[in-house]
Design an enzyme around this catalytic site. Structure first.
Site, PDB file in Angstrom:
ATOM      1  CE  LYS A 182      -2.037   2.541   3.024  1.00  0.00           C
ATOM      2  NZ  LYS A 182      -1.972   3.813   2.244  1.00  0.00           N
ATOM      3  CD  GLU A 258      13.053   4.020   9.395  1.00  0.00           C
ATOM      4  OE1 GLU A 258      12.952   5.124   9.971  1.00  0.00           O
ATOM      5  OE2 GLU A 258      13.225   3.890   8.191  1.00  0.00           O
ATOM      6  CB  CYS A 292      13.275   8.555   9.497  1.00  0.00           C
ATOM      7  SG  CYS A 292      14.230   7.385   8.496  1.00  0.00           S
ATOM      8  CD  GLU A 386      10.557  12.619  12.378  1.00  0.00           C
ATOM      9  OE1 GLU A 386      11.378  11.978  11.699  1.00  0.00           O
ATOM     10  OE2 GLU A 386       9.424  12.183  12.653  1.00  0.00           O
TER      11      GLU A 386
END
Length: 492
Positions: A182, A258, A292, A386
């Site tokens: 997906k 992750e 990330c 973040e």
């Protein structure tokens, strides 16, 4: 409208189910938008639950025969995918630039990393090793066999769409599993349809790999909770990952997650300042900071703080921002203009709380100029979350212990960096940083196909890469053979 005028793009607005390119069964029409120009690349009909059922059924049915195919057959498919990638490199680079706003610098790096994943995975069919273990029962032979887990559901991200999807897809297929992808709705081509196209061209049997593209809010939970997949692999935000982990846990389903990072570079007083600055600029601004592993916080020893800051600002002023297709551009567009607004709100709040804005803080469309904030305090919002954007946050530490404490003062623990001329000291400091990956005298954005990749704390669960990927996408079972019949107590 197709993205590029090539023979491969005519079906890249359709779902890929059981070896067929078909329209989605959902009612929603979705748009694929170029983040730099704002132009609509293509439109497609979303998938729905019925499509997911068909895709998982296809992957389950066809993975059985695929799992039993010879190692050489699996290897040949992976080698062919790698060869096709090499042949179509420029096309793939252009797709990444157009669909995800990747600069050419970043696209080249992503292409190379993705290809290495495929090359590494080609060896996996020969690395599925079992064991024979001694038994305390006379005449018994204990075999521990390693097998594919069955079907893997892969939810792909938009920031490194090709690499981070192939990081799960290539190992899973090489090890004999079926796969359903997906892809992120912002990058359905490079996170899904391109991958299906490559494997189809490489001769993967029909139905082993499937792609269903649709809105996560509509089909995401069903994709995870579906009874067929044994593992859900997801790369993305911690918040979404927590929801996936909870839902998967309710169905006793394994995950590979992750997630986000709030990564720190620690620059000690004996560091080579210029080398540290160069690394920090790259680790912060590559792909606009939408990685990330990107540096969120740069923690510098007080003795060299002012010199580091001055040099960092000077180097940042030379960073080119703008058109991602320009080979000299390091900072291209953010994925959407609303991300520019979010980051500027954080920058303005940090300024109001006492941080110094030394450069940047302006935008044009979806491009936010490289921005530098100094004298930022640990409690400020811009430190605690973040960023996922081209905003550098520089903090001061008065000694090594404070630097480590500041680096660990976050729920995240994905990647990190330490700069020092004393390599043993750097190693010892790295051991005290609560992160799955730490790099001494390098920036935080590192990924090698044969080395483990993964985070601690809120940055994820599980490991990718090399032998760790083999562990994730296979299972072990105990099958014993009784070579001589046993005598059972109490049985006449």
């Amino acid at each position: 409208m197709t993205l590029l005028n090539t023979e491969h793009t005519t079906t890249w607005t359709k779902q890929y189910i059981n070896g067929q390119w078909v329209d989605g069964s959902g009612e929603k029409t979705m748009e694929n938008i170029n983040p730099y120009t704002g132009e609509v690349i293509a439109t497609w009909r979303s998938s729905n639950k019925e499509d997911i059922d068909k895709a998982y059924e296809s992957a389950h049915k066809n993975s059985i025969e695929w799992a039993e195919s010879l190692p050489a057959v699996k290897e040949e498919v992976l080698r062919k995918v790698s060869s096709l990638m090499a042949e179509r490199k420029e096309e793939i680079i252009q797709l990444l630039i157009t669909e995800s706003g990747s600069t050419r610098i970043k696209s080249e790096a992503e292409f190379a990393a993705a290809k290495r994943i495929v090359d590494e995975s080609a060896s996996f069919p020969y690395r599925m090793k079992g064991e024979i273990i001694p038994s305390n029962t006379a005449g018994k032979e204990n075999r521990v066999v390693r097998e594919p887990k069955g079907v893997i559901g892969v939810i792909g991200p938009w920031n490194f769409p090709l690499h981070l999807c192939l990081r799960s897809v290539a190992p899973a297929i090489a090890l004999g599993n079926g796969v359903v992808i997906k892809p992120a709705s912002d990058t359905p081509i490079t996170a899904g349809w391109l991958i299906a196209d490559l494997f189809e061209q490489a001769g993967l049997p029909e139905g082993v790999l499937n792609v269903v593209a649709g809105s996560g809010s509509e089909i995401g939970d069903y994709f995870v909770a579906h009874p067929v997949p044994k593992v859900i692999s997801f790369t993305g935000s911690t918040e979404v990952g927590q929801g996936i982990g909870k839902l998967a846990g309710e169905h006793l389903k394994e995950t590979a997650l992750e997630l986000g990072g709030n990564n720190a570079m620690v620059v000690l007083e004996d560091a080579d300042i210029e080398r540290a600055v160069e690394a920090a600029v790259f680790g912060k601004f590559l792909h606009q900071g939408q990685i990330c592993m990107a540096l969120n916080r740069i923690i510098v020893h007080a003795d060299i703080y002012d010199r580091f800051v001055d040099s960092f600002v000077t180097k940042t002023k030379n960073v080119q921002a703008g058109d991602p297709a320009d080979a000299k551009t390091l900072v291209g567009p953010l994925i959407r203009e609303k991300e520019v607004e979010r980051l500027l709100e954080l920058v303005n709040k940090a300024k109001a709380e006492g941080a110094r804005l030394l450069f940047g803080g302006t935008s044009k469309g979806s491009v936010l100029s490289p921005t530098v904030l100094a004298d930022v305090k640990p409690e400020q919002d811009i430190v605690q979350q973040e960023l996922f954007g081209p905003v550098a946050v520089i903090m001061k530490a008065h000694d090594e212990q404070e630097a480590v404490r500041l680096a660990n003062d976050t729920p995240y623990g994905l990647s990190g960096s330490v700069f020092t001329k004393d390599l043993n000291r750097g190693y010892l400091v790295a051991q005290h940083i609560e992160s799955g990956m730490v790099h001494v005298n390098d920036q935080s954005v590192n990924d090698e196909a044969h080395v483990m990749f993964g985070g601690e704390k809120a940055s994820g669960i599980g490991r990718f890469g090399g032998d760790w990927a083999i562990e994730k996408f296979t299972r072990t079972r105990w099958i014993s053979i009784q070579h001589q019949y046993r005598e059972y107590p109490g049985v006449n």
